[in-house]
Motif scaffolding. Sequence first.
Motif, PDB file in Angstrom:
ATOM      1  N   TYR A 126       0.869  -1.165   0.000  1.00 43.90           N
ATOM      2  CA  TYR A 126       0.000   0.000   0.000  1.00 43.90           C
ATOM      3  C   TYR A 126       0.915   1.226   0.000  1.00 43.90           C
ATOM      4  O   TYR A 126       2.107   1.104   0.304  1.00 43.90           O
ATOM      5  N   PRO A 127       0.404   2.399  -0.304  1.00 44.25           N
ATOM      6  CA  PRO A 127       1.242   3.595  -0.176  1.00 44.25           C
ATOM      7  C   PRO A 127       1.780   3.744   1.248  1.00 44.25           C
ATOM      8  O   PRO A 127       1.017   3.855   2.203  1.00 44.25           O
ATOM      9  N   HIS A 128       3.101   3.648   1.394  1.00 44.36           N
ATOM     10  CA  HIS A 128       3.818   3.840   2.656  1.00 44.36           C
ATOM     11  C   HIS A 128       3.557   2.750   3.696  1.00 44.36           C
ATOM     12  O   HIS A 128       3.908   2.911   4.867  1.00 44.36           O
ATOM     13  N   VAL A 129       2.937   1.638   3.301  1.00 39.73           N
ATOM     14  CA  VAL A 129       2.680   0.518   4.214  1.00 39.73           C
ATOM     15  C   VAL A 129       2.792  -0.785   3.421  1.00 39.73           C
ATOM     16  O   VAL A 129       2.423  -0.843   2.252  1.00 39.73           O
ATOM     17  N   GLU A 130       3.307  -1.821   4.075  1.00 36.43           N
ATOM     18  CA  GLU A 130       3.319  -3.165   3.505  1.00 36.43           C
ATOM     19  C   GLU A 130       2.574  -4.109   4.439  1.00 36.43           C
ATOM     20  O   GLU A 130       2.611  -3.942   5.662  1.00 36.43           O
ATOM     21  N   THR A 131       1.893  -5.106   3.864  1.00 36.35           N
ATOM     22  CA  THR A 131       1.270  -6.147   4.675  1.00 36.35           C
ATOM     23  C   THR A 131       1.703  -7.510   4.172  1.00 36.35           C
ATOM     24  O   THR A 131       1.996  -7.696   2.989  1.00 36.35           O
ATOM     25  N   GLU A 132       1.743  -8.445   5.100  1.00 40.05           N
ATOM     26  CA  GLU A 132       2.099  -9.825   4.771  1.00 40.05           C
ATOM     27  C   GLU A 132       1.317 -10.738   5.701  1.00 40.05           C
ATOM     28  O   GLU A 132       1.346 -10.551   6.919  1.00 40.05           O
ATOM     29  N   GLN A 133       0.616 -11.705   5.158  1.00 37.10           N
ATOM     30  CA  GLN A 133      -0.114 -12.634   6.016  1.00 37.10           C
ATOM     31  C   GLN A 133       0.659 -13.930   6.160  1.00 37.10           C
ATOM     32  O   GLN A 133       1.021 -14.579   5.177  1.00 37.10           O
ATOM     33  N   ARG A 134       0.931 -14.291   7.406  1.00 38.51           N
ATOM     34  CA  ARG A 134       1.575 -15.560   7.735  1.00 38.51           C
ATOM     35  C   ARG A 134       0.591 -16.387   8.544  1.00 38.51           C
ATOM     36  O   ARG A 134       0.449 -16.210   9.750  1.00 38.51           O
ATOM     37  N   GLY A 135      -0.091 -17.268   7.864  1.00 32.24           N
ATOM     38  CA  GLY A 135      -1.107 -18.055   8.543  1.00 32.24           C
ATOM     39  C   GLY A 135      -2.172 -17.143   9.122  1.00 32.24           C
ATOM     40  O   GLY A 135      -2.730 -16.299   8.416  1.00 32.24           O
ATOM     41  N   PRO A 136      -2.454 -17.247  10.427  1.00 26.66           N
ATOM     42  CA  PRO A 136      -3.518 -16.434  11.023  1.00 26.66           C
ATOM     43  C   PRO A 136      -3.066 -15.037  11.446  1.00 26.66           C
ATOM     44  O   PRO A 136      -3.868 -14.279  12.002  1.00 26.66           O
ATOM     45  N   VAL A 137      -1.799 -14.698  11.205  1.00 28.51           N
ATOM     46  CA  VAL A 137      -1.253 -13.401  11.637  1.00 28.51           C
ATOM     47  C   VAL A 137      -1.054 -12.481  10.435  1.00 28.51           C
ATOM     48  O   VAL A 137      -0.410 -12.870   9.449  1.00 28.51           O
ATOM     49  N   LEU A 138      -1.579 -11.270  10.520  1.00 30.69           N
ATOM     50  CA  LEU A 138      -1.302 -10.253   9.507  1.00 30.69           C
ATOM     51  C   LEU A 138      -0.206  -9.335  10.031  1.00 30.69           C
ATOM     52  O   LEU A 138      -0.334  -8.756  11.113  1.00 30.69           O
ATOM     53  N   ILE A 139       0.861  -9.217   9.263  1.00 28.28           N
ATOM     54  CA  ILE A 139       1.975  -8.339   9.614  1.00 28.28           C
ATOM     55  C   ILE A 139       1.787  -7.030   8.856  1.00 28.28           C
ATOM     56  O   ILE A 139       1.613  -7.025   7.634  1.00 28.28           O
ATOM     57  N   ILE A 140       1.822  -5.930   9.577  1.00 32.37           N
ATOM     58  CA  ILE A 140       1.721  -4.592   8.986  1.00 32.37           C
ATOM     59  C   ILE A 140       3.038  -3.872   9.241  1.00 32.37           C
ATOM     60  O   ILE A 140       3.468  -3.750  10.393  1.00 32.37           O
ATOM     61  N   ARG A 141       3.676  -3.413   8.166  1.00 31.06           N
ATOM     62  CA  ARG A 141       4.941  -2.684   8.304  1.00 31.06           C
ATOM     63  C   ARG A 141       4.788  -1.270   7.758  1.00 31.06           C
ATOM     64  O   ARG A 141       4.448  -1.079   6.578  1.00 31.06           O
ATOM     65  N   LEU A 142       5.032  -0.280   8.607  1.00 26.77           N
ATOM     66  CA  LEU A 142       5.117   1.090   8.121  1.00 26.77           C
ATOM     67  C   LEU A 142       6.326   1.149   7.191  1.00 26.77           C
ATOM     68  O   LEU A 142       7.397   0.662   7.529  1.00 26.77           O
ATOM     69  N   ALA A 143       6.158   1.755   6.024  1.00 28.06           N
ATOM     70  CA  ALA A 143       7.193   1.629   4.993  1.00 28.06           C
ATOM     71  C   ALA A 143       7.452   2.957   4.293  1.00 28.06           C
ATOM     72  O   ALA A 143       7.270   3.098   3.086  1.00 28.06           O
ATOM     73  N   ALA A 191       7.630  -1.552  11.803  1.00 28.51           N
ATOM     74  CA  ALA A 191       8.052  -0.589  10.795  1.00 28.51           C
ATOM     75  C   ALA A 191       9.353  -1.036  10.152  1.00 28.51           C
ATOM     76  O   ALA A 191      10.174  -1.723  10.782  1.00 28.51           O
ATOM     77  N   LYS A 192       9.537  -0.645   8.912  1.00 35.63           N
ATOM     78  CA  LYS A 192      10.801  -0.875   8.226  1.00 35.63           C
ATOM     79  C   LYS A 192      11.788   0.230   8.616  1.00 35.63           C
ATOM     80  O   LYS A 192      11.390   1.335   8.979  1.00 35.63           O
ATOM     81  N   GLY A 193      13.074  -0.085   8.541  1.00 34.44           N
ATOM     82  CA  GLY A 193      14.083   0.918   8.825  1.00 34.44           C
ATOM     83  C   GLY A 193      14.433   0.976  10.296  1.00 34.44           C
ATOM     84  O   GLY A 193      13.991   0.167  11.118  1.00 34.44           O
ATOM     85  N   LYS A 194      15.209   1.983  10.652  1.00 31.01           N
ATOM     86  CA  LYS A 194      15.739   2.057  12.018  1.00 31.01           C
ATOM     87  C   LYS A 194      14.803   2.735  13.005  1.00 31.01           C
ATOM     88  O   LYS A 194      15.023   2.655  14.214  1.00 31.01           O
ATOM     89  N   ASN A 195      13.753   3.416  12.513  1.00 29.78           N
ATOM     90  CA  ASN A 195      12.818   4.107  13.404  1.00 29.78           C
ATOM     91  C   ASN A 195      11.398   3.608  13.198  1.00 29.78           C
ATOM     92  O   ASN A 195      10.989   3.319  12.067  1.00 29.78           O
ATOM     93  N   PHE A 196      10.641   3.558  14.295  1.00 31.21           N
ATOM     94  CA  PHE A 196       9.260   3.101  14.206  1.00 31.21           C
ATOM     95  C   PHE A 196       8.379   4.157  13.541  1.00 31.21           C
ATOM     96  O   PHE A 196       7.776   3.918  12.495  1.00 31.21           O
ATOM     97  N   CYS A 197       8.301   5.348  14.137  1.00 30.56           N
ATOM     98  CA  CYS A 197       7.447   6.396  13.561  1.00 30.56           C
ATOM     99  C   CYS A 197       7.791   7.732  14.192  1.00 30.56           C
ATOM    100  O   CYS A 197       7.768   7.874  15.425  1.00 30.56           O
ATOM    101  N   ALA A 198       8.090   8.718  13.354  1.00 31.41           N
ATOM    102  CA  ALA A 198       8.495  10.046  13.829  1.00 31.41           C
ATOM    103  C   ALA A 198       7.320  10.973  14.084  1.00 31.41           C
ATOM    104  O   ALA A 198       7.505  12.172  14.271  1.00 31.41           O
ATOM    105  N   GLY A 199       6.097  10.426  14.099  1.00 34.57           N
ATOM    106  CA  GLY A 199       4.929  11.248  14.394  1.00 34.57           C
ATOM    107  C   GLY A 199       4.375  11.948  13.171  1.00 34.57           C
ATOM    108  O   GLY A 199       4.401  11.413  12.059  1.00 34.57           O
ATOM    109  N   GLY A 200       3.870  13.165  13.353  1.00 32.78           N
ATOM    110  CA  GLY A 200       3.219  13.892  12.270  1.00 32.78           C
ATOM    111  C   GLY A 200       4.159  14.209  11.117  1.00 32.78           C
ATOM    112  O   GLY A 200       5.339  14.486  11.318  1.00 32.78           O
TER     113      GLY A 200
END
Length: 280
Positions: A5-22, A58-67
């Motif tokens: 997705y724009p700026h986000v990736e998802t991956e489903q592993r069995g019953p778990v959905l992984i969401i990565r800020l990207a 999240a991808k990269g070295k930081n989770f989320c820098a906010g706004g």
Amino acid sequence: MIKEYPHVETEQRGPVLIIRLANEKASNSLTREMRMSLRDIVREIEDDHTVRAVYLTAKGKNFCAGGDLRMLTDANEPWPVHRRFRHAASLFPPLMKLNRPVVCGVRGVAIGGGMGLALMTDLVIVGESAKFSAGFFRLGAVPDCLTLYTLPRTIGLSRTRNFIYTNGSWNAQEIVDNGLALKVVPDDQVDAEGIAMAEKLAAGPAEVMGVAKQLLLKSFESSLDELMDYEGFGQVLAMSSVEFREGLQALVEKRPSDPMGAAAAVPYNDGLPSAGGGKG
């Protein structure tokens, strides 16, 4: 399979959905694109019974820098701000109330709204590099992204004041010591730990956990009698579920319980039959 997705990736592993800020180049700040993507993903999860737990990271070295700085610079007049928060209302409360357990893995900084995003989840695992920072008053903004809801309920009003008024920062161990995260692990083990926890929750009574989450969110503003009623209504649902019946039977038979397997063995009915009368 990874879906982008724009700026986000998802991956489903069995019953778990992984969401990565990207959006690594912007330290995964909450851009318009990311907000739209997260809202759409949450809506998809709500309609997908194969997802029994979520892992947000999240991808990269930081989770989320906010706004997003560009958004704050170009859209700070009253009506754009109002519209932005109307949109936020379609994302943040639904994420927090999602009727599946949500685990969050944090590496690097989670500043302001980034910290708020992490606190909307049920369980947080932090890497050794993790840092939660308030940062709102440094900018001259009111704390948002539900921070004024989650922080006082987690650490109390006095410590919340101490943290936000001093533009405080907590390192990984302080985050755990303040009760905001489950554990600290090396950065390179955050995803493994987080996914394992999400898989463990998915294998448990995930739908019943979703009911319990709704009750927990009412605990601070409900009276004693109201919460007693909520518990009763919730237990009616829980004890009529295949997850409870499996758990009870396993206890009687002195064997491990398999709520996920029991749920999978029953045809799923979303309560919205199609025009042809079939089950969703």
